[in-house]
Design a protein around this motif. Sequence first.
Motif, PDB file in Angstrom:
ATOM      1  N   SER A  17       0.825  -1.213   0.000  1.00 22.15           N
ATOM      2  CA  SER A  17       0.000   0.000   0.000  1.00 22.15           C
ATOM      3  C   SER A  17       0.858   1.261   0.000  1.00 22.15           C
ATOM      4  O   SER A  17       0.417   2.302  -0.465  1.00 22.15           O
ATOM      5  N   LYS A  50      -0.874   3.158  -5.575  1.00 20.08           N
ATOM      6  CA  LYS A  50      -1.714   4.343  -5.520  1.00 20.08           C
ATOM      7  C   LYS A  50      -3.161   3.885  -5.723  1.00 20.08           C
ATOM      8  O   LYS A  50      -3.462   3.202  -6.706  1.00 20.08           O
ATOM      9  N   SER A  51      -4.023   4.241  -4.797  1.00 19.23           N
ATOM     10  CA  SER A  51      -5.414   3.820  -4.936  1.00 19.23           C
ATOM     11  C   SER A  51      -6.114   4.701  -5.971  1.00 19.23           C
ATOM     12  O   SER A  51      -5.838   5.900  -6.088  1.00 19.23           O
ATOM     13  N   ARG A  52      -6.992   4.094  -6.730  1.00 17.70           N
ATOM     14  CA  ARG A  52      -7.741   4.778  -7.756  1.00 17.70           C
ATOM     15  C   ARG A  52      -9.201   4.381  -7.658  1.00 17.70           C
ATOM     16  O   ARG A  52      -9.542   3.348  -7.118  1.00 17.70           O
ATOM     17  N   ASP A  53     -10.039   5.174  -8.229  1.00 14.58           N
ATOM     18  CA  ASP A  53     -11.468   4.870  -8.295  1.00 14.58           C
ATOM     19  C   ASP A  53     -11.660   3.643  -9.175  1.00 14.58           C
ATOM     20  O   ASP A  53     -11.077   3.558 -10.262  1.00 14.58           O
ATOM     21  N   GLN A  54     -12.441   2.700  -8.727  1.00 15.73           N
ATOM     22  CA  GLN A  54     -12.635   1.455  -9.466  1.00 15.73           C
ATOM     23  C   GLN A  54     -13.544   1.622 -10.680  1.00 15.73           C
ATOM     24  O   GLN A  54     -13.629   0.741 -11.512  1.00 15.73           O
ATOM     25  N   ASN A  55     -14.246   2.724 -10.759  1.00 12.85           N
ATOM     26  CA  ASN A  55     -15.151   2.935 -11.893  1.00 12.85           C
ATOM     27  C   ASN A  55     -14.400   3.599 -12.966  1.00 12.85           C
ATOM     28  O   ASN A  55     -14.315   3.789 -13.970  1.00 12.85           O
TER      29      ASN A  55
END
Length: 118
Positions: free
Chosen positions: A109, A113-118
Amino acid sequence: MNYLWAFLVGGAICAAGQLLIDRTSLTPARILTGYVVAGVALSALGLYGPLADFAGAGASVPLLGFGHLLAQGVRQAVAEQGLLGCLTGGLQAGAAGIAASLICGVLASFFGKSRDQN
């Protein structure tokens, strides 16, 4: 030859899971849970231990192996501590693997980098 047996047994376990995903309406979460429970049941019947000895990592790495590990931990803890071992044995046996997966997840983590799944 050990590598071949590990590959074949592990591959067969994974192929069975893929067939369950493709041919049934079971969700992957139910299949994974079923694998852990099946590992516990096969271990309790004395069937999974010989398979794990024969196939090595091919049988101990999949989720069936995790169920077997939990059952072995409970069995050993009950023999040493009595009834309290039912509650502590599985966690003691699986603690190293669980801790390693949590640490690897946290480390990943930091670099991901977290991103929007949509």
